[in-house]
Structure formats: structure tokens, C-alpha cells
Design an enzyme around this catalytic site. Structure first.
Site, PDB file in Angstrom:
ATOM      1  N   ASP A  42       0.817  -0.718  -0.128  1.00  0.00           N
ATOM      2  CA  ASP A  42       0.079  -0.182  -0.284  1.00  0.00           C
ATOM      3  C   ASP A  42       1.227   1.600  -0.084  1.00  0.00           C
ATOM      4  O   ASP A  42       0.824   2.264  -0.745  1.00  0.00           O
ATOM      5  CB  ASP A  42      -0.830  -0.401   1.054  1.00  0.00           C
ATOM      6  CG  ASP A  42      -2.537  -1.208   0.666  1.00  0.00           C
ATOM      7  OD1 ASP A  42      -2.552  -1.576   0.027  1.00  0.00           O
ATOM      8  OD2 ASP A  42      -2.412  -1.548   1.834  1.00  0.00           O
ATOM      9  N   GLU A  43       1.881   1.333   0.987  1.00  0.00           N
ATOM     10  CA  GLU A  43       2.636   2.009   1.136  1.00  0.00           C
ATOM     11  C   GLU A  43       3.991   3.177   0.246  1.00  0.00           C
ATOM     12  O   GLU A  43       3.884   3.940  -0.687  1.00  0.00           O
ATOM     13  CB  GLU A  43       3.663   2.286   2.402  1.00  0.00           C
ATOM     14  CG  GLU A  43       4.401   1.229   2.634  1.00  0.00           C
ATOM     15  CD  GLU A  43       4.222   0.056   2.735  1.00  0.00           C
ATOM     16  OE1 GLU A  43       5.297  -0.387   3.047  1.00  0.00           O
ATOM     17  OE2 GLU A  43       2.537  -0.428   2.713  1.00  0.00           O
ATOM     18  N   HIS A  67      -6.533  -3.981  -3.022  1.00  0.00           N
ATOM     19  CA  HIS A  67      -7.174  -4.162  -1.886  1.00  0.00           C
ATOM     20  C   HIS A  67      -7.231  -2.282  -2.114  1.00  0.00           C
ATOM     21  O   HIS A  67      -6.954  -1.616  -2.972  1.00  0.00           O
ATOM     22  CB  HIS A  67      -6.199  -3.800  -0.914  1.00  0.00           C
ATOM     23  CG  HIS A  67      -6.601  -2.855   0.147  1.00  0.00           C
ATOM     24  ND1 HIS A  67      -7.907  -3.007   0.613  1.00  0.00           N
ATOM     25  CD2 HIS A  67      -5.249  -2.206   1.164  1.00  0.00           C
ATOM     26  CE1 HIS A  67      -7.289  -2.657   2.136  1.00  0.00           C
ATOM     27  NE2 HIS A  67      -6.427  -2.148   2.496  1.00  0.00           N
TER      28      HIS A  67
END
Length: 334
Positions: free
Chosen positions: A84-85, A109
Site C-alpha cells: 500500500d505505502e 485492495h
């Protein structure tokens, strides 16, 4: 309102026959999606960093990994399975400049789409296909003829054609064998983060550690505290997994069941729920996302400090020793 669920009969995989699918990242989810789609007859290419373990794994699995920019340029469907990051920066520098009109970005996601990290160019849109299980399970169930249930969501600008592609993609990885539940980016992201923070990771970890510390501080041996508060958790979770709370309560002793009903609500009480609601609000209003993204912009010092602190906790030291006594455990020591 009951969820809308799609199955094999609802998906037409022929909509993918002229498409090239690029899997960005050959990690947990990426390797499973790439192999399942290829086995389903789809044209699949893979992007990975040369010299990494994931790159070598992709080569071993008969893919020819390329750069993200190359993969996006060649593909019509771009699947982002990266952490995600990292996704926001990689999207801006390597994905967006190479998107073409009509391209579809598939997220596994909803975090970066929901929190506005992807500035999609006109003519492109995002959808989500999110398996509700780790990649190794997505792969192993597919090979056995089954499938892990998935979620599907449509981003801004996505319509029936993109939904058909999403369902075909889900079928290609085995998802429609188990069922594909319709949701939104917001619902998937917010419930996923809340579950991780309040229950699955944050809540359970804090409860186990607090119980362990309470027994040790009361003078009990750390080994006894470990068995009662950590080791036996798997036995209970397995019962939850098989049949829910009722099956767990049916399976344990009457003494344990009575303690569940009478003492559990003293631990997880109205104050706990109030804090859970505050955590949910921080997720809904973007406070957590901003905090996590800013943390990574400065090389994650607080995150790394917390990781090191918890890694050295007494419960971890005791656990390493006790797990060596239990040869049936596939021990993973870090």
C-alpha cells in the site's frame, strides 16, 4: 440488505481473449494471480525488480519479468499487487505516464483508490478484485479445482463493460468458484482496516500481550503464561474458523463457556467499543491513511521503532524457546 454474489455462470471469460494482463509485483498475491490467469488461458506479463527474490521466483515460474513502465505500456489490464505505502509513488512515476485510453487498473485492495492516491487519466478507470485469502491459498485452491471468494468494486467511470472484465478476471483466478461479492472501494477499505486494527492484528495482539503480562507480573512462570495466552489461541481460532462462536462454545468445557459469558464482557466492554468507534472514525475520515502515508515519507521511524520494541518483548523470547519443544509446529522465527 443481502449481498449480491456472482458465480461462474455470471462471468464470461471471452472478454479477456484479446487483452494483455500485467501483474505488477510477484509477491503473495501477484504470483497466484499470474499463474492462475495463465492456466485459465489469459495472456499474462509480469513486472518485478531485477535481482530480487520475487524476480527470481517469476523466472522460475517461466515468466519474463520486465519493468513496471514496460509492462503498463504493453498491457490493457494493469493489476497492482504492491505494498500500500509504495503504490502512490509508483503510480505517479511509472504507471500513470504509460496508461493508454481504455486501460483498466485492477486493485487487490482499495486503500490507494479510496484515499485518492491514484489520479486516473481521462479514459481510464479502476476496479477492484480482492481475494479474501492469502496468495498461496488463492493458488492452491485453484490448482485443486476450488477457489477463494473475492470482492468486486467499481471505481469512478467504470460501468457494465468494466464489471464484465472484472468478473472474467475473478473467474480467471478461481474467485467465481467460491463466489464474488459486490462491494465498494470505501466499504472494502474501511472494514479491512478496522478489522486489522481493532480485532485481527491490533486487538488480538494487544489482548494476548496484556494477558501474558498480567500473569507474569502476578508471579506465574512466563512459560505457563505463554501456553495459556498465546499457544492455545490457535485452538480457539480454529474452532471459530470451522463453525463460528457457537461451535467454539460447544467444543470447549462448560467451565470455559461460563467464563466466556460472564468475564469476556468485562474485558471487551462499552469503553472498548467507544475506542473502536474512534478508530473507525479515523479510518473513515482519512486520518489513519494520512498518518501512515506521512510516516513512510520520512522512512517510517516510528513504525520501525515499534517493530523492534515488540520483537524483543518477553513473550517473543519465551515463545522461541517453547516452539523448539513442539516439533509439529512449522516454526517461523524472525
Amino acid at each position: 440488505m443481502a449481498a449480491t454474489i456472482y458465480y461462474d455462470k455470471d462471468a464470461d471469460q471471452s472478454v479477456l481473449k484479446d487483452k494483455t494482463i500485467a501483474i505488477l509485483g510477484y509477491g503473495s498475491q501477484g504470483h497466484a494471480h499470474a499463474q492462475n490467469l495463465r492456466d485459465s488461458g489469459c495472456k499474462v506479463i509480469v513486472a518485478e525488480l531485477e535481482g530480487t527474490d520475487n524476480y527470481n521466483a517469476a523466472v522460475k515460474d517461466d515468466f519474463k519479468p520486465m519493468t513496471i513502465a514496460e509492462a503498463v505500456s504493453q498491457a490493457n489490464i494493469i493489476v497492482i499487487t504492491l505494498p500500500d505505502e509504495l503504490q502512490g509513488g509508483i503510480f505517479k512515476s511509472q504507471i500513470r505516464p504509460n496508461l493508454k485510453k481504455g486501460d483498466i487498473l485492477v486493485a487487490t485492495h482499495g486503500f490507494n483508490v479510496h484515499y485518492g492516491q491514484f489520479d486516473m487519466p481521462q479514459g481510464c478507470c479502476a476496479i477492484m478484485i480482492a481475494p479474501k485469502g492469502p496468495g498461496h491459498l488463492v493458488r492452491s485452491e485453484f490448482v485443486k479445482g476450488g477457489g477463494v471468494p473475492c470482492l468486486i468494486a467499481l471505481g469512478e467511470g467504470a460501468g457494465d463493460a468494466e464489471k464484465a472484465i472484472g468478473l472474467a478476471y475473478a473467474k480467471g483466478i478461481g474467485g467465481t468458484r467460491g463466489g464474488v461479492i459486490e462491494t465498494t472501494f470505501a466499504e472494502e477499505t474501511e472494514t479491512d482496516l478496522f478489522g486489522e486494527q481493532a480485532v485481527l492484528c491490533g486487538g488480538v495482539s494487544a489482548l494476548i500481550q496484556a494477558g501474558f503480562e498480567t500473569l507474569v507480573e502476578a508471579g506465574y512462570q512466563p512459560e505457563m503464561a505463554y501456553f495459556e495466552c498465546m499457544h492455545e489461541m490457535k485452538l480457539i481460532v480454529d474452532l471459530f474458523y470451522q463453525g463460528g462462536l457457537s461451535y467454539m462454545r460447544y467444543s470447549v468445557s462448560n467451565t470455559a463457556e461460563y467464563g466466556d459469558y460472564t468475564r469476556g464482557p468485562r474485558i471487551i466492554n462499552e469503553e472498548t467499543k467507544k475506542e473502536m468507534k474512534r478508530i473507525l472514525t479515523e479510518i473513515q475520515n482519512g486520518q489513519f491513511a494520512r498518518e501512515w502515508l506521512l510516516e513512510n515519507q520520512v522512512n517510517a521511524p516510528a513504525f520501525k521503532r515499534a517493530r523492534a520494541q515488540h520483537h524483543d518483548h518477553l513473550i517473543e523470547q519465551v515463545g522461541k524457546k517453547l516452539r523448539k519443544m513442539m516439533t509439529w509446529i512449522n516454526s517461523k522465527e524472525f
